[in-house]
Design an enzyme around this catalytic site. Structure first.
Site, PDB file in Angstrom:
ATOM      1  N   THR A  43       0.827  -1.207   0.000  1.00 53.28           N
ATOM      2  CA  THR A  43       0.000   0.000   0.000  1.00 53.28           C
ATOM      3  C   THR A  43       0.857   1.250   0.000  1.00 53.28           C
ATOM      4  O   THR A  43       0.611   2.198  -0.756  1.00 53.28           O
ATOM      5  CB  THR A  43      -0.909   0.007   1.241  1.00 53.28           C
ATOM      6  OG1 THR A  43      -1.643  -1.212   1.300  1.00 53.28           O
ATOM      7  CG2 THR A  43      -1.860   1.189   1.211  1.00 53.28           C
ATOM      8  N   THR A  44       1.890   1.256   0.855  1.00 55.62           N
ATOM      9  CA  THR A  44       2.763   2.422   0.979  1.00 55.62           C
ATOM     10  C   THR A  44       3.540   2.661  -0.307  1.00 55.62           C
ATOM     11  O   THR A  44       3.927   3.798  -0.601  1.00 55.62           O
ATOM     12  CB  THR A  44       3.720   2.236   2.166  1.00 55.62           C
ATOM     13  OG1 THR A  44       2.964   1.833   3.315  1.00 55.62           O
ATOM     14  CG2 THR A  44       4.470   3.508   2.489  1.00 55.62           C
ATOM     15  N   TYR A 106     -13.091  -5.665  -1.872  1.00 53.09           N
ATOM     16  CA  TYR A 106     -14.328  -5.333  -2.583  1.00 53.09           C
ATOM     17  C   TYR A 106     -15.265  -6.531  -2.746  1.00 53.09           C
ATOM     18  O   TYR A 106     -16.451  -6.422  -2.451  1.00 53.09           O
ATOM     19  CB  TYR A 106     -14.047  -4.699  -3.961  1.00 53.09           C
ATOM     20  CG  TYR A 106     -15.312  -4.188  -4.627  1.00 53.09           C
ATOM     21  CD1 TYR A 106     -15.930  -3.026  -4.178  1.00 53.09           C
ATOM     22  CD2 TYR A 106     -15.910  -4.892  -5.663  1.00 53.09           C
ATOM     23  CE1 TYR A 106     -17.100  -2.570  -4.757  1.00 53.09           C
ATOM     24  CE2 TYR A 106     -17.080  -4.447  -6.248  1.00 53.09           C
ATOM     25  CZ  TYR A 106     -17.673  -3.282  -5.794  1.00 53.09           C
ATOM     26  OH  TYR A 106     -18.835  -2.845  -6.363  1.00 53.09           O
ATOM     27  N   TYR A 132      -1.775 -10.795   4.459  1.00 46.16           N
ATOM     28  CA  TYR A 132      -1.921  -9.412   4.921  1.00 46.16           C
ATOM     29  C   TYR A 132      -3.389  -9.159   5.245  1.00 46.16           C
ATOM     30  O   TYR A 132      -4.240  -9.196   4.353  1.00 46.16           O
ATOM     31  CB  TYR A 132      -1.411  -8.460   3.847  1.00 46.16           C
ATOM     32  CG  TYR A 132      -1.489  -6.983   4.170  1.00 46.16           C
ATOM     33  CD1 TYR A 132      -1.672  -6.505   5.460  1.00 46.16           C
ATOM     34  CD2 TYR A 132      -1.357  -6.044   3.146  1.00 46.16           C
ATOM     35  CE1 TYR A 132      -1.729  -5.151   5.736  1.00 46.16           C
ATOM     36  CE2 TYR A 132      -1.407  -4.680   3.409  1.00 46.16           C
ATOM     37  CZ  TYR A 132      -1.597  -4.242   4.708  1.00 46.16           C
ATOM     38  OH  TYR A 132      -1.654  -2.897   4.971  1.00 46.16           O
ATOM     39  N   ARG A 137      -9.121  -1.388   4.959  1.00 44.24           N
ATOM     40  CA  ARG A 137      -8.973  -1.070   3.541  1.00 44.24           C
ATOM     41  C   ARG A 137      -9.728  -2.038   2.641  1.00 44.24           C
ATOM     42  O   ARG A 137     -10.190  -1.666   1.574  1.00 44.24           O
ATOM     43  CB  ARG A 137      -7.490  -1.063   3.146  1.00 44.24           C
ATOM     44  CG  ARG A 137      -6.757   0.212   3.545  1.00 44.24           C
ATOM     45  CD  ARG A 137      -5.354   0.216   2.959  1.00 44.24           C
ATOM     46  NE  ARG A 137      -4.621   1.422   3.306  1.00 44.24           N
ATOM     47  CZ  ARG A 137      -4.516   2.504   2.532  1.00 44.24           C
ATOM     48  NH1 ARG A 137      -5.104   2.523   1.361  1.00 44.24           N
ATOM     49  NH2 ARG A 137      -3.819   3.541   2.929  1.00 44.24           N
ATOM     50  N   LYS A 160       0.772 -10.431   8.308  1.00 42.53           N
ATOM     51  CA  LYS A 160       0.841  -9.026   8.695  1.00 42.53           C
ATOM     52  C   LYS A 160      -0.549  -8.669   9.202  1.00 42.53           C
ATOM     53  O   LYS A 160      -1.510  -8.646   8.440  1.00 42.53           O
ATOM     54  CB  LYS A 160       1.229  -8.155   7.503  1.00 42.53           C
ATOM     55  CG  LYS A 160       1.222  -6.661   7.791  1.00 42.53           C
ATOM     56  CD  LYS A 160       1.526  -5.839   6.543  1.00 42.53           C
ATOM     57  CE  LYS A 160       1.444  -4.351   6.829  1.00 42.53           C
ATOM     58  NZ  LYS A 160       1.676  -3.525   5.605  1.00 42.53           N
ATOM     59  N   ILE A 205       5.772  -4.693  10.000  1.00 43.26           N
ATOM     60  CA  ILE A 205       5.934  -4.210   8.631  1.00 43.26           C
ATOM     61  C   ILE A 205       5.478  -2.763   8.679  1.00 43.26           C
ATOM     62  O   ILE A 205       4.304  -2.474   8.861  1.00 43.26           O
ATOM     63  CB  ILE A 205       5.148  -5.064   7.632  1.00 43.26           C
ATOM     64  CG1 ILE A 205       5.769  -6.475   7.597  1.00 43.26           C
ATOM     65  CG2 ILE A 205       5.166  -4.431   6.244  1.00 43.26           C
ATOM     66  CD1 ILE A 205       5.076  -7.445   6.670  1.00 43.26           C
TER      67      ILE A 205
END
Length: 292
Positions: A43-44, A106, A132, A137, A160, A205
């Site tokens: 994401t980052t 989604y 993850y 999100r 994570k 992380i």
């Protein structure tokens, strides 16, 4: 897999293109700062805004620059199982040491669907996979029962955990470490990393370590070594920056902070936009407090 700090790296851009030179310099800064792993295209790293051609460039650059000094773990998640498999195979072929696969977003699968999704990716590759979990999100939370089922698969190496639910995290650590002690549990939230390690987890992380790699990795190593006074002191010192890096949507603030350090431009891709002027003033104050 690593124990300690893995940095969820920002991806530098310049004039609309991947900035390889800046990325190499930034990776050196991270390794010199003592982090134990590099996480690429999460994401980052603005993975949703990166083309397939750029993915190849970014992964290849990270693997070549790390040169075996620390593992390179690549974000390969998708809400399409077939796409997650193909992305994971590509990362493996390019020399990644592991993949980070987010819960499908989604389409909101059931727990059985999540199990089968991750199982298919794990079956397709020979390198370790880290699950993850970030329901804030994705709109999808993977339950400890499902993680325990996946822990039976040899190359599902860890998770994570960014659910924000410390009771869920504690329950997972308590149960998974009984049946598979080497299974890694990493915090996906910097402000909960100290607590997760104290509960028996394996590290973080981190978004924070983009800005202060040495301080973050030292804090986590202190916690892993059970030097709780040192770890607690570092956590409290870094806590305002942990929160400040999420004053707007990640990675907007951290991209600005890394740019302030001189390792990239502030260029960020739509639909994200640069940090607001008001938030920049607050971020500058936090960086000043840390001597940055």
């Amino acid at each position: 897999m690593f124990r300690g700090t893995g940095t969820a790296l920002v991806t530098p851009f310049a004039e609309g293109r991947f900035d390889e030179e800046s990325f190499r310099r930034f990776i050196e800064f991270q390794i010199e700062g003592g982090v134990e792993a590099l996480i690429v295209l999460g994401t980052t790293g603005e993975a949703p805004s990166v083309s397939e051609e750029e993915r190849t460039e970014i992964i290849s650059c990270a693997v070549a620059t790390a040169a075996g000094r620390v593992p390179v773990i690549v974000g390969t998640g998708s809400n399409s199982t077939n796409h997650a498999v193909s992305s994971s195979l590509m990362a493996q072929e390019l020399g990644a040491n592991g993949v980070l696969v987010v819960t499908p977003y989604y389409n909101k699968p059931t727990q059985e669907g999540l199990y089968r999704h991750f199982r298919e990716v794990a079956k397709a590759i020979s390198i370790p996979m880290v699950i993850y979990n970030v329901p804030g999100r994705t709109g999808c939370n993977i339950h400890p029962d499902t993680v325990l089922r996946l822990a039976d698969l040899e190359n599902v190496a860890g998770i994570k955990e960014a659910s924000g639910d410390m009771a869920q995290v504690d329950d997972l650590i308590r149960r998974v470490k009984k049946v598979r002690p080497e299974f890694k549990v990493y915090s996906g939230n910097d402000d909960q990393a100290f607590h997760l390690v104290c509960s028996g987890g394996d590290g973080v992380i981190s978004v924070l370590s983009n800005v202060v790699p040495r301080e973050t990795s030292t804090m986590i190593r202190s916690a892993l070594d059970e030097d709780l006074p040192a770890a607690r002191k570092a956590h409290m010192k870094l806590f305002p920056m942990m929160k400040g890096l999420f004053v707007e949507t990640n990675p907007i603030p951290v991209k600005c902070a890394v740019a302030r350090l001189g390792y990239c431009s502030q260029e960020i891709r739509l639909p994200l936009v640069p940090l607001s002027e008001k938030a920049k003033d607050g971020l500058d104050c936090l960086m000043d407090e840390l001597g940055l």
